[in-house]
Each structure stands twice: as C-alpha cells, then as structure tokens.
Design a protein around this motif. Structure first.
Motif, PDB file in Angstrom:
ATOM      1  N   ALA A 154      30.732 -33.339  -1.387  1.00 18.70           N
ATOM      2  CA  ALA A 154      31.394 -33.814  -0.169  1.00 18.70           C
ATOM      3  C   ALA A 154      30.430 -33.833   1.007  1.00 18.70           C
ATOM      4  O   ALA A 154      30.461 -34.749   1.848  1.00 18.70           O
ATOM      5  CB  ALA A 154      32.601 -32.925   0.138  1.00 18.70           C
ATOM      6  N   ASP A 155      29.559 -32.828   1.106  1.00 17.26           N
ATOM      7  CA  ASP A 155      28.554 -32.814   2.175  1.00 17.26           C
ATOM      8  C   ASP A 155      27.605 -34.007   2.047  1.00 17.26           C
ATOM      9  O   ASP A 155      27.282 -34.677   3.047  1.00 17.26           O
ATOM     10  CB  ASP A 155      27.761 -31.497   2.128  1.00 17.26           C
ATOM     11  N   GLU A 156      27.158 -34.253   0.821  1.00 19.19           N
ATOM     12  CA  GLU A 156      26.230 -35.372   0.611  1.00 19.19           C
ATOM     13  C   GLU A 156      26.916 -36.702   0.911  1.00 19.19           C
ATOM     14  O   GLU A 156      26.318 -37.598   1.534  1.00 19.19           O
ATOM     15  CB  GLU A 156      25.717 -35.343  -0.824  1.00 19.19           C
ATOM     16  N   THR A 157      28.174 -36.820   0.492  1.00 20.54           N
ATOM     17  CA  THR A 157      28.912 -38.051   0.761  1.00 20.54           C
ATOM     18  C   THR A 157      29.112 -38.261   2.254  1.00 20.54           C
ATOM     19  O   THR A 157      28.994 -39.381   2.777  1.00 20.54           O
ATOM     20  CB  THR A 157      30.271 -38.004   0.049  1.00 20.54           C
ATOM     21  N   LEU A 158      29.407 -37.170   2.972  1.00 15.18           N
ATOM     22  CA  LEU A 158      29.579 -37.275   4.419  1.00 15.18           C
ATOM     23  C   LEU A 158      28.278 -37.669   5.094  1.00 15.18           C
ATOM     24  O   LEU A 158      28.264 -38.493   6.024  1.00 15.18           O
ATOM     25  CB  LEU A 158      30.092 -35.940   4.967  1.00 15.18           C
ATOM     26  N   THR A 159      27.188 -37.135   4.618  1.00 15.89           N
ATOM     27  CA  THR A 159      25.882 -37.502   5.185  1.00 15.89           C
ATOM     28  C   THR A 159      25.593 -38.982   4.973  1.00 15.89           C
ATOM     29  O   THR A 159      25.137 -39.686   5.897  1.00 15.89           O
ATOM     30  CB  THR A 159      24.778 -36.648   4.545  1.00 15.89           C
ATOM     31  N   LEU A 160      25.872 -39.477   3.774  1.00 12.37           N
ATOM     32  CA  LEU A 160      25.657 -40.902   3.504  1.00 12.37           C
ATOM     33  C   LEU A 160      26.572 -41.757   4.359  1.00 12.37           C
ATOM     34  O   LEU A 160      26.171 -42.834   4.846  1.00 12.37           O
ATOM     35  CB  LEU A 160      25.896 -41.184   2.018  1.00 12.37           C
ATOM     36  N   GLY A 161      27.828 -41.308   4.551  1.00 13.01           N
ATOM     37  CA  GLY A 161      28.745 -42.072   5.384  1.00 13.01           C
ATOM     38  C   GLY A 161      28.282 -42.154   6.822  1.00 13.01           C
ATOM     39  O   GLY A 161      28.402 -43.204   7.475  1.00 13.01           O
ATOM     40  N   ARG A 162      27.763 -41.050   7.347  1.00 18.19           N
ATOM     41  CA  ARG A 162      27.255 -41.064   8.721  1.00 18.19           C
ATOM     42  C   ARG A 162      26.013 -41.951   8.842  1.00 18.19           C
ATOM     43  O   ARG A 162      25.806 -42.631   9.861  1.00 18.19           O
ATOM     44  CB  ARG A 162      26.957 -39.636   9.155  1.00 18.19           C
ATOM     45  N   GLU A 163      25.174 -41.941   7.813  1.00 15.49           N
ATOM     46  CA  GLU A 163      24.009 -42.833   7.832  1.00 15.49           C
ATOM     47  C   GLU A 163      24.451 -44.296   7.822  1.00 15.49           C
ATOM     48  O   GLU A 163      23.879 -45.140   8.530  1.00 15.49           O
ATOM     49  CB  GLU A 163      23.106 -42.531   6.635  1.00 15.49           C
ATOM     50  N   GLN A 164      25.500 -44.594   7.041  1.00 20.02           N
ATOM     51  CA  GLN A 164      26.013 -45.974   7.018  1.00 20.02           C
ATOM     52  C   GLN A 164      26.598 -46.358   8.360  1.00 20.02           C
ATOM     53  O   GLN A 164      26.404 -47.490   8.843  1.00 20.02           O
ATOM     54  CB  GLN A 164      27.069 -46.100   5.923  1.00 20.02           C
ATOM     55  N   LEU A 165      27.322 -45.423   9.000  1.00 20.89           N
ATOM     56  CA  LEU A 165      27.877 -45.695  10.317  1.00 20.89           C
ATOM     57  C   LEU A 165      26.765 -45.942  11.338  1.00 20.89           C
ATOM     58  O   LEU A 165      26.842 -46.886  12.155  1.00 20.89           O
ATOM     59  CB  LEU A 165      28.759 -44.514  10.754  1.00 20.89           C
ATOM     60  N   ASP A 166      25.730 -45.136  11.304  1.00 20.10           N
ATOM     61  CA  ASP A 166      24.617 -45.324  12.230  1.00 20.10           C
ATOM     62  C   ASP A 166      23.925 -46.660  11.989  1.00 20.10           C
ATOM     63  O   ASP A 166      23.550 -47.385  12.944  1.00 20.10           O
ATOM     64  CB  ASP A 166      23.622 -44.171  12.071  1.00 20.10           C
ATOM     65  N   GLN A 167      23.780 -47.048  10.733  1.00 20.17           N
ATOM     66  CA  GLN A 167      23.139 -48.325  10.409  1.00 20.17           C
ATOM     67  C   GLN A 167      23.984 -49.502  10.902  1.00 20.17           C
ATOM     68  O   GLN A 167      23.461 -50.477  11.462  1.00 20.17           O
ATOM     69  CB  GLN A 167      22.919 -48.425   8.902  1.00 20.17           C
ATOM     70  N   ASN A 168      25.323 -49.411  10.706  1.00 19.39           N
ATOM     71  CA  ASN A 168      26.192 -50.493  11.158  1.00 19.39           C
ATOM     72  C   ASN A 168      26.182 -50.620  12.669  1.00 19.39           C
ATOM     73  O   ASN A 168      26.265 -51.742  13.222  1.00 19.39           O
ATOM     74  CB  ASN A 168      27.614 -50.265  10.654  1.00 19.39           C
ATOM     75  N   ARG A 169      26.088 -49.496  13.378  1.00 17.77           N
ATOM     76  CA  ARG A 169      26.022 -49.557  14.837  1.00 17.77           C
ATOM     77  C   ARG A 169      24.724 -50.213  15.293  1.00 17.77           C
ATOM     78  O   ARG A 169      24.715 -51.013  16.256  1.00 17.77           O
ATOM     79  CB  ARG A 169      26.143 -48.152  15.424  1.00 17.77           C
ATOM     80  N   ARG A 170      23.615 -49.900  14.612  1.00 14.38           N
ATOM     81  CA  ARG A 170      22.359 -50.537  14.982  1.00 14.38           C
ATOM     82  C   ARG A 170      22.409 -52.024  14.673  1.00 14.38           C
ATOM     83  O   ARG A 170      21.883 -52.851  15.444  1.00 14.38           O
ATOM     84  CB  ARG A 170      21.192 -49.882  14.233  1.00 14.38           C
ATOM     85  N   ARG A 171      23.046 -52.408  13.589  1.00 18.05           N
ATOM     86  CA  ARG A 171      23.185 -53.822  13.265  1.00 18.05           C
ATOM     87  C   ARG A 171      24.037 -54.535  14.314  1.00 18.05           C
ATOM     88  O   ARG A 171      23.754 -55.678  14.695  1.00 18.05           O
ATOM     89  CB  ARG A 171      23.815 -53.983  11.883  1.00 18.05           C
ATOM     90  N   LEU A 172      25.122 -53.807  14.774  1.00 19.72           N
ATOM     91  CA  LEU A 172      25.964 -54.418  15.810  1.00 19.72           C
ATOM     92  C   LEU A 172      25.183 -54.587  17.105  1.00 19.72           C
ATOM     93  O   LEU A 172      25.271 -55.636  17.783  1.00 19.72           O
ATOM     94  CB  LEU A 172      27.205 -53.556  16.035  1.00 19.72           C
ATOM     95  N   ASN A 173      24.386 -53.589  17.481  1.00 12.10           N
ATOM     96  CA  ASN A 173      23.595 -53.683  18.715  1.00 12.10           C
ATOM     97  C   ASN A 173      22.529 -54.763  18.611  1.00 12.10           C
ATOM     98  O   ASN A 173      22.140 -55.385  19.617  1.00 12.10           O
ATOM     99  CB  ASN A 173      22.935 -52.333  19.017  1.00 12.10           C
ATOM    100  N   ALA A 174      22.043 -54.990  17.364  1.00  3.73           N
ATOM    101  CA  ALA A 174      21.020 -56.019  17.171  1.00  3.73           C
ATOM    102  C   ALA A 174      21.621 -57.407  17.076  1.00  3.73           C
ATOM    103  O   ALA A 174      20.882 -58.412  17.009  1.00  3.73           O
ATOM    104  CB  ALA A 174      20.206 -55.718  15.926  1.00  3.73           C
ATOM    105  N   GLY A 175      22.966 -57.519  17.027  1.00  2.55           N
ATOM    106  CA  GLY A 175      23.622 -58.810  16.974  1.00  2.55           C
ATOM    107  C   GLY A 175      23.772 -59.374  15.594  1.00  2.55           C
ATOM    108  O   GLY A 175      24.172 -60.533  15.449  1.00  2.55           O
ATOM    109  N   VAL A 176      23.470 -58.593  14.543  1.00  2.57           N
ATOM    110  CA  VAL A 176      23.591 -59.090  13.168  1.00  2.57           C
ATOM    111  C   VAL A 176      24.772 -58.454  12.447  1.00  2.57           C
ATOM    112  O   VAL A 176      25.021 -58.761  11.284  1.00  2.57           O
ATOM    113  CB  VAL A 176      22.293 -58.828  12.377  1.00  2.57           C
ATOM    114  N   GLY A 177      25.490 -57.553  13.110  1.00  2.00           N
ATOM    115  CA  GLY A 177      26.645 -56.902  12.509  1.00  2.00           C
ATOM    116  C   GLY A 177      27.903 -57.215  13.274  1.00  2.00           C
ATOM    117  O   GLY A 177      27.883 -57.867  14.327  1.00  2.00           O
ATOM    118  N   THR A 178      29.036 -56.713  12.749  1.00  4.57           N
ATOM    119  CA  THR A 178      30.325 -56.948  13.389  1.00  4.57           C
ATOM    120  C   THR A 178      30.968 -55.608  13.742  1.00  4.57           C
ATOM    121  O   THR A 178      30.657 -54.552  13.181  1.00  4.57           O
ATOM    122  CB  THR A 178      31.268 -57.732  12.454  1.00  4.57           C
ATOM    123  N   GLU A 179      31.907 -55.681  14.679  1.00  3.66           N
ATOM    124  CA  GLU A 179      32.626 -54.477  15.093  1.00  3.66           C
ATOM    125  C   GLU A 179      33.527 -53.972  13.980  1.00  3.66           C
ATOM    126  O   GLU A 179      33.797 -52.776  13.862  1.00  3.66           O
ATOM    127  CB  GLU A 179      33.442 -54.783  16.345  1.00  3.66           C
TER     128      GLU A 179
END
Length: 435
Positions: free
Chosen positions: A203-228
């Motif tokens: 569960a800890d590892e899964t949570l870490t991966l989920g937070r990394e995915q969230l951080d990546q999606n936010r950077r993609r949104l800020n870069a204009g290549v992702g969606t809200e």
C-alpha cells in the motif's frame, strides 16, 4: 479539489495524534516465531488453567489410594453404677460397681477386598461382693474378612483408583492438546502479522506511485499538454490509495494485538504498546514435503491427542462397569477369627495371660445377603454399558472428523504450493512488463 477533503475524512484519529505529538525513538521488538511461541507457552492463561487441572487430577489419584491406609482406632469409657438388691440373703440394699474399659485396634484393608483387624480390649471393674475384686479382663483378637462375591478381587477394589489414574492421564493429554493449539494459534497470528506488514508495504508503494502520477499530471497540465480531468482522476486515485493504506495500517495493528494477546495476557500497557518486527523468514514451498493423505492419516491417528483422550475415557467408563457388575452380585463374606481372653486379679497378670494365648477361641463363618430385586445395581450396570457404547461412538466420530481434516489439510497445502508458484510467475512477468 476533492483530494484534500477525502484525505482528511479517511485519516484515523490515531494517525492525527501521532502526527501532532512528538514521537520517541522506540525501537521495534525483533521477534522470531520460536520466541513468540516460547513466550506464549510461558504466559498463556488457558494453558496454565489446564496445568493446574492436571495437578488437581494427580492429587485426586494419589488421595484415592488412601482407601488402603491402615485405620487406627481407640476408645475409653468409665461407668459408675448402683444397683438395688432385694434378696434376703444379701445384707446390703444395693451393690456399687465401677468399671473402666479401654480398647484399641488396627484395621488393614487389602487390595483384594479383604481386611485384617487386630484389636485389644482391657476392662477393670470393682464390684461389691464379687469373687475377684477388683478384677481385670483383657481380650486380644485377630480376624480376617474376605468377600467372595460382591466386592471381591482387586479388579473391583482398585477400580476407583484405576479410573482416577485414567482421568489423570486424560488431563495430561488435555495439557498437551492445549500446548499444540497454542502453538498453532501463535503461528497463525505471527504469519498474519507478516502478511499484514507486507500488504502495508504494498500500500505504501502504491501510494508513492499514485503521488508520482499526480505530480506528473500536474506538470503536464502546467505545460499545456495535459487536462484537468487527468489531474482530478490522479488526485482521486491518491485519496483512494490513502484510504487503502489506512486500512492496511489498522490491519497491521489488529494482527499485532492478536499476537500480543497470546504472548502477553493481562493489562500491562507497556506490553500492548510494543511494536513487533517479525524476523523469521518465510519457509520454502516444497511439494515433495507434503505427504499423501493416507500417510498423513496414519500419523494423525497415532498422534492426535483427541483420540488418546477418548481411549482413556473408554477405559475409565469400563472401570465403572466393573464396579456396577460386582455390586449386582450377592454378598458372601468369609471370616476367620481368633481371640484370647483372661480374667485376673491384677492388671499385669491379665495382660500376660491374654498375650500368652492360654485360652484361645477360634472361629470361621460365612455371611450371605442379597437385595431382592436389586434395581439400583441393575440399572447402574445398564447405564455403565450404555456409557461405554456412547464413548466408543464418540471415538468413531472423532476418527471420521480427523479423516476429513487430514484430507482437507493435505489438499490446502497442495493448493498453497501451486498458488505460490503461480504468484511467483505472475510477479516475474509483472517485473518484465514494468521494465
């Protein structure tokens, strides 16, 4: 926007308090499976209760042999009497008499049902107008009594002692069963804790991966290549994984408390607050070590303590039948006795004359009695026979249950080995896919 709210909703109060309060540097207790079992065997209250019950049964067995202890008896009496006399040739209106009687004896019961009895009685009397005054009378007697029908033989006479011995051995088997059950409960709780810790790590590892995915999606949104929407989905995923992680943490605490309850019964807060760190490695899965159910059944029938207890119970009930069958018979007792008496004017002479066996009396007798109907003994014997049948049926039932348990256990072990192999193959393929 819902992620912070979900995180707050699913955070336990214990986790909040831990975050607010300063934590001390408390090292977890490294615990092997052998240490856990040893601690539980030393502290478990159920096992101690069975051990005390075993002591009680042993005391009961030892005390039952007191039926064959010799019995010492003694008595003393004094009598002062005055008897009216209305005889013309006796010049006094009454006769005064004083007597003292002392008796003692020893009764020695035998395991054959008979008994020896040795007794001595001495009486001294002072009576007006007696030929010998004062007079002393001593009597020394020895007798032997042996039942020939009811109550005859050591099988009957020692049946209660034999029954108590069987009960004692049965209680010893109960102690052994309690130890085996405790070993199993501790092992199950130990491996449940290991599994819960592994699931918490996942569960800890899964949570870490989920937070990394969230951080990546936010950077993609800020870069204009992702969606809200992608950010919202990743945020929701993180909240769900926080919930799963909290559930796994609670499962770890519950598993640890279950193990600590077996190891440290009581209300000691320091023991309950210990953090356990299992150190025993998982055993290797080897299908060749799993016997066939037929071979396992032979071992189980020879070792299972439930069967041994029931066999002892059958033997104990058979001892009750021995007593009931004997008590249905008529009573026929054979008695041999001899005694020596004396009547002298001095106490010492009376004792010498009695012990010299100058005037012996020998006797032999038979005594017969039989209750008409004897319904109590009749129905007691029927009850004992029915109890034996019931005990044997219970033994057959236990055998059937053990066959089912052995087959199920062998099947479960075989499945577990195959499941571990499949999981290992799946894990290896997942690693290759991740790479």
């Amino acid at each position: 926007m819902f992620a912070p709210l979900l995180a707050i909703l699913f955070v336990s109060p214990t986790a909040v308090l831990r975050a607010q309060a300063p934590t001390a540097d408390v090292r977890p207790l490294e615990l092997s499976l052998a240490d856990a079992v040893a601690t539980a065997l030393e502290n478990d209250l159920s096992l101690k209760i069975e051990q005390v019950s075993s002591e009680i049964s042993r005391y009961t067995f030892n005390s039952s042999w007191g039926a064959f202890d010799p019995l010492l008896r003694a008595s003393a009496s004094f009598e002062d009497s005055k008897q009216e006399i209305n005889q013309p040739y006796i010049p006094v209106p009454s006769i005064d008499s004083k007597s003292t009687v002392f008796s003692t004896g020893v009764n020695y019961p035998l395991t054959t049902g008979g008994a020896f009895d040795l007794s001595f009685m001495q009486s001294a009397s002072d009576t007006t107008f007696a030929n010998i005054n004062p007079s002393f009378s001593d009597t020394l007697a020895l007798s032997f009594t042996q039942p020939l029908l009811r109550g005859a033989g050591s099988d009957y006479r020692t049946s209660l002692q034999r029954e108590n011995e069987l009960r004692m051995h049965k209680q010893d088997e109960r102690v052994r069963q309690a130890r085996q059950d405790l070993n199993q409960r501790v092992a199950d709780a130990y491996w449940d804790l290991v599994a819960s810790l592994e699931q918490l790590a996942v569960a800890d590892e899964t949570l870490t991966l989920g937070r990394e995915q969230l951080d990546q999606n936010r950077r993609r949104l800020n870069a204009g290549v992702g969606t809200e929407v992608e950010v919202l989905q990743a945020d929701t995923n993180v909240a769900q994984r926080i919930e799963q992680r909290l559930l796994r943490e609670v499962a770890v605490k519950n598993a640890a408390d279950k193990l600590k309850g077996l190891m440290y019964p009581g209300t000691d807060a320091a023991k309950w607050e210990l953090e356990l760190a299992p150190s025993t490695a998982l055993p290797e899965c080897d299908a060749s070590q799993i016997p066939g159910w037929g071979e396992a059944l032979v071992t189980a029938l020879a070792q299972r303590t439930e069967l041994k207890q029931q066999l002892l119970e059958i033997d104990a009930v058979e001892q009750q039948l021995v007593r009931a069958s004997s008590e249905r018979s008529a009573a026929l007792d054979f008695v041999l006795s001899t005694r020596s008496g004396s009547l002298e004017g001095s106490e010492g002479q009376a004792f010498v004359s009695a012990t010299s066996w100058d005037f012996p009396t020998h006797a032999a007798s038979l005594s017969f009695s039989m209750p008409i109907g004897n319904r109590s003994a009749l129905w007691a014997e029927k009850s004992a026979r029915a109890a034996i049948r019931a005990a044997r049926l219970v033994y057959d039932q236990l055998e059937s249950q053990i066959v089912e348990e052995v087959r199920s256990a062998v099947r479960a072990n075989q499945y577990s080995v195959e499941a571990v192999r499949a999981a290992q193959a799946s894990s290896e393929l997942a690693r290759r896919q991740l790479a």
